[in-house]
Enzyme design. Structure first.
Site, PDB file in Angstrom:
ATOM      1  N   LEU A   1       0.843  -1.199   0.000  1.00  0.00           N
ATOM      2  CA  LEU A   1       0.000   0.000   0.000  1.00  0.00           C
ATOM      3  C   LEU A   1       0.877   1.249   0.000  1.00  0.00           C
ATOM      4  O   LEU A   1       0.977   1.945   0.991  1.00  0.00           O
ATOM      5  CB  LEU A   1      -0.907   0.017   1.233  1.00  0.00           C
ATOM      6  CG  LEU A   1      -2.244  -0.705   1.151  1.00  0.00           C
ATOM      7  CD1 LEU A   1      -3.054  -0.463   2.408  1.00  0.00           C
ATOM      8  CD2 LEU A   1      -3.044  -0.291  -0.067  1.00  0.00           C
ATOM      9  N   HIS A   2       1.505   1.527  -1.133  1.00  0.00           N
ATOM     10  CA  HIS A   2       2.318   2.742  -1.231  1.00  0.00           C
ATOM     11  C   HIS A   2       1.414   3.893  -1.662  1.00  0.00           C
ATOM     12  O   HIS A   2       0.195   3.796  -1.633  1.00  0.00           O
ATOM     13  CB  HIS A   2       3.508   2.527  -2.168  1.00  0.00           C
ATOM     14  CG  HIS A   2       3.105   2.168  -3.565  1.00  0.00           C
ATOM     15  ND1 HIS A   2       2.885   3.123  -4.537  1.00  0.00           N
ATOM     16  CD2 HIS A   2       2.842   0.979  -4.145  1.00  0.00           C
ATOM     17  CE1 HIS A   2       2.508   2.515  -5.664  1.00  0.00           C
ATOM     18  NE2 HIS A   2       2.478   1.210  -5.443  1.00  0.00           N
ATOM     19  N   THR A   3       1.998   4.997  -2.080  1.00  0.00           N
ATOM     20  CA  THR A   3       1.233   6.223  -2.330  1.00  0.00           C
ATOM     21  C   THR A   3       0.074   6.064  -3.298  1.00  0.00           C
ATOM     22  O   THR A   3      -1.031   6.508  -3.003  1.00  0.00           O
ATOM     23  CB  THR A   3       2.175   7.336  -2.845  1.00  0.00           C
ATOM     24  OG1 THR A   3       3.335   7.324  -2.018  1.00  0.00           O
ATOM     25  CG2 THR A   3       1.509   8.703  -2.730  1.00  0.00           C
TER      26      THR A   3
ATOM     27  N   TYR B   1       0.630  -1.813 -13.279  1.00  0.00           N
ATOM     28  CA  TYR B   1       1.992  -1.704 -13.816  1.00  0.00           C
ATOM     29  C   TYR B   1       2.717  -3.003 -13.600  1.00  0.00           C
ATOM     30  O   TYR B   1       2.248  -3.872 -12.896  1.00  0.00           O
ATOM     31  CB  TYR B   1       2.786  -0.531 -13.218  1.00  0.00           C
ATOM     32  CG  TYR B   1       2.706  -0.411 -11.722  1.00  0.00           C
ATOM     33  CD1 TYR B   1       3.442  -1.272 -10.898  1.00  0.00           C
ATOM     34  CD2 TYR B   1       1.896   0.542 -11.129  1.00  0.00           C
ATOM     35  CE1 TYR B   1       3.362  -1.182  -9.534  1.00  0.00           C
ATOM     36  CE2 TYR B   1       1.818   0.641  -9.742  1.00  0.00           C
ATOM     37  CZ  TYR B   1       2.553  -0.230  -8.958  1.00  0.00           C
ATOM     38  OH  TYR B   1       2.480  -0.138  -7.596  1.00  0.00           O
TER      39      TYR B   1
END
Length: 91
Positions: free
Chosen positions: A16-18, A91
């Site tokens: 859970l990155h930006t 991605y």
């Protein structure tokens, strides 16, 4: 007051990155209910980007969702659908 609980597992490779966290906040701010994410012993407001990022949830982390309010059920089911769709991050 309605209370709904469920959970999801982070399936994004980078956790859970930006970007996924931003998608999560965009989803949660549309609801009136109080929505919390619980990861281990940490409890954060699901409408707070910094709170979500502070969880530092990696791939495979199980996160509990708790919502309190009139639209709690819809909120939780949308969050689970978003998580299953990798928070719309491709991605």
């Amino acid at each position: 007051l309605k209370k709904v609980r469920d959970s999801f597992t982070v399936c994004n490779d980078k956790g859970l990155h930006t970007r996924p966290s931003t998608e999560l906040v965009k989803c949660t701010v549309r609801y009136r209910s109080q929505i919390n994410l619980i990861c281990q012993k940490a409890v954060v407001d699901a409408k707070s980007l910094l709170g979500i990022l502070a969880l530092a949830a990696t791939k495979g982390t199980k996160i509990k969702v708790e919502a309190f309010g009139d639209d709690a059920e819809e909120a939780v089911s949308e969050i689970l659908a978003l998580a299953a769709n990798k928070f719309n991050v491709k991605y």
